[in-house]
Design a protein around this motif. Sequence first.
Motif, PDB file in Angstrom:
ATOM      1  N   ARG A  42      -4.910  -1.713   8.200  1.00  0.00           N
ATOM      2  CA  ARG A  42      -5.499  -2.349   9.375  1.00  0.00           C
ATOM      3  C   ARG A  42      -6.640  -3.285   8.998  1.00  0.00           C
ATOM      4  O   ARG A  42      -6.949  -4.225   9.737  1.00  0.00           O
ATOM      5  CB  ARG A  42      -6.022  -1.286  10.343  1.00  0.00           C
ATOM      6  N   ARG A  43      -7.266  -2.998   7.860  1.00  0.00           N
ATOM      7  CA  ARG A  43      -8.377  -3.855   7.432  1.00  0.00           C
ATOM      8  C   ARG A  43      -7.841  -5.181   6.912  1.00  0.00           C
ATOM      9  O   ARG A  43      -6.865  -5.198   6.156  1.00  0.00           O
ATOM     10  CB  ARG A  43      -9.203  -3.174   6.340  1.00  0.00           C
ATOM     11  N   PRO A  44      -8.489  -6.290   7.279  1.00  0.00           N
ATOM     12  CA  PRO A  44      -8.046  -7.586   6.754  1.00  0.00           C
ATOM     13  C   PRO A  44      -8.182  -7.608   5.235  1.00  0.00           C
ATOM     14  O   PRO A  44      -9.160  -7.106   4.673  1.00  0.00           O
ATOM     15  CB  PRO A  44      -9.006  -8.584   7.409  1.00  0.00           C
ATOM     16  N   ARG A  45      -7.188  -8.155   4.571  1.00  0.00           N
ATOM     17  CA  ARG A  45      -7.235  -8.260   3.120  1.00  0.00           C
ATOM     18  C   ARG A  45      -8.119  -9.438   2.713  1.00  0.00           C
ATOM     19  O   ARG A  45      -8.136 -10.472   3.365  1.00  0.00           O
ATOM     20  CB  ARG A  45      -5.838  -8.463   2.529  1.00  0.00           C
ATOM     21  N   ILE A  99      -1.653   9.642   5.680  1.00  0.00           N
ATOM     22  CA  ILE A  99      -1.193   8.611   6.614  1.00  0.00           C
ATOM     23  C   ILE A  99      -2.385   7.914   7.255  1.00  0.00           C
ATOM     24  O   ILE A  99      -2.420   6.680   7.372  1.00  0.00           O
ATOM     25  CB  ILE A  99      -0.281   9.213   7.697  1.00  0.00           C
ATOM     26  N   HIS A 100      -3.373   8.697   7.667  1.00  0.00           N
ATOM     27  CA  HIS A 100      -4.558   8.123   8.325  1.00  0.00           C
ATOM     28  C   HIS A 100      -5.276   7.152   7.397  1.00  0.00           C
ATOM     29  O   HIS A 100      -5.635   6.035   7.795  1.00  0.00           O
ATOM     30  CB  HIS A 100      -5.500   9.233   8.757  1.00  0.00           C
ATOM     31  N   GLU A 101      -5.471   7.561   6.153  1.00  0.00           N
ATOM     32  CA  GLU A 101      -6.162   6.687   5.197  1.00  0.00           C
ATOM     33  C   GLU A 101      -5.369   5.411   4.958  1.00  0.00           C
ATOM     34  O   GLU A 101      -5.945   4.316   4.895  1.00  0.00           O
ATOM     35  CB  GLU A 101      -6.365   7.435   3.877  1.00  0.00           C
ATOM     36  N   ASP A 146       0.854  -1.187   0.000  1.00  0.00           N
ATOM     37  CA  ASP A 146       0.000   0.000   0.000  1.00  0.00           C
ATOM     38  C   ASP A 146       0.890   1.237   0.000  1.00  0.00           C
ATOM     39  O   ASP A 146       1.732   1.414   0.881  1.00  0.00           O
ATOM     40  CB  ASP A 146      -0.908   0.000   1.228  1.00  0.00           C
ATOM     41  N   MET A 147       0.670   2.094  -0.987  1.00  0.00           N
ATOM     42  CA  MET A 147       1.581   3.214  -1.194  1.00  0.00           C
ATOM     43  C   MET A 147       0.812   4.456  -1.593  1.00  0.00           C
ATOM     44  O   MET A 147      -0.133   4.400  -2.378  1.00  0.00           O
ATOM     45  CB  MET A 147       2.596   2.845  -2.286  1.00  0.00           C
ATOM     46  N   ALA A 148       1.209   5.595  -1.029  1.00  0.00           N
ATOM     47  CA  ALA A 148       0.615   6.883  -1.391  1.00  0.00           C
ATOM     48  C   ALA A 148       1.739   7.826  -1.798  1.00  0.00           C
ATOM     49  O   ALA A 148       2.758   7.932  -1.111  1.00  0.00           O
ATOM     50  CB  ALA A 148      -0.171   7.467  -0.225  1.00  0.00           C
ATOM     51  N   VAL A 149       1.562   8.502  -2.916  1.00  0.00           N
ATOM     52  CA  VAL A 149       2.543   9.459  -3.427  1.00  0.00           C
ATOM     53  C   VAL A 149       1.942  10.854  -3.339  1.00  0.00           C
ATOM     54  O   VAL A 149       0.935  11.140  -3.976  1.00  0.00           O
ATOM     55  CB  VAL A 149       2.937   9.139  -4.884  1.00  0.00           C
ATOM     56  N   ILE A 150       2.548  11.703  -2.502  1.00  0.00           N
ATOM     57  CA  ILE A 150       2.086  13.084  -2.369  1.00  0.00           C
ATOM     58  C   ILE A 150       2.990  13.976  -3.211  1.00  0.00           C
ATOM     59  O   ILE A 150       4.198  14.034  -2.989  1.00  0.00           O
ATOM     60  CB  ILE A 150       2.117  13.550  -0.896  1.00  0.00           C
TER      61      ILE A 150
END
Length: 271
Positions: free
Chosen positions: A262-265, A254-256, A203-207
């Motif tokens: 945290r959610r099970p895949r 970060i929160h998202e 899981d990756m976020a690019v700002i």
Amino acid sequence: MIVGAAFSFDWGLVQPEVAKFTRVCTFDPSGTAWSDPFRVTTSAISSKSTSVKDSSPTCDDRVDEIHRLITMTPINGPYVLVGFSVGALWERLYTARYPDNIVGMVVVDHAFEPIGNAAPTHSSNPGSSHSGYSPPVLISKAPIAIGFEDNSNFTRLPERDQELHSWALSRHPIRVDHEMIVDCLSRIKNITRGQAYSLGNIDMAVISTANEDPAYVQLQAKLLDLSRNSKHIIAWNSTHMVPIDEPAVIVGTIHELVERVRRPRDTSSTP
């Protein structure tokens, strides 16, 4: 875990908000702020004696520091790494080398020149203890010769953090230079070999900022191709100094991401 860049207290608009929903850790690399001076150990070939000398850290040195911190600290994973500026390079290299227990990445304004560009003109920098300092160069071709303290939003930081920032600068910390950027990019290239989705499904976020330079836009697209589970966020009203220009964008991202990991895949497969 915030792995760089900037001093730990430069994240004073981000850390308290993130701490409301998860544990957040930051650190100062050796040779900066509260950390010990950077020292490299070398072994003489002609003897078994070992000496310790001062030197400039390499990209590997910074990644090794992060690894020691993560493995020795009494904080169990998994971890979400946050890397800003050159910290994003350390973050990428660390995750490529040590993917276990790293479940997410937030990349904040990764904006450096690719390998092959000439180093900028060497200049004397009052914040550096090294002569002939060559600052890293952004895609916009502008060397990062200014710091948080030169940004108009610096005063948004708590007064204590502003004072600590000035104190840390007065200690002549080790500055990231152009050579460090080239070193990091070279090592990342050797590991990933240009492969798409080289970080798999992390899981990756690019700002990014609103920088319209074609090379910058192209780089952000390449960053998104590092993972199949990547998301792009733009800090529309920010300079390179996103942690003080638009800290809420980083906190929200970060929160998202934390909630997502945290959610099970769903591991079921569709026939």
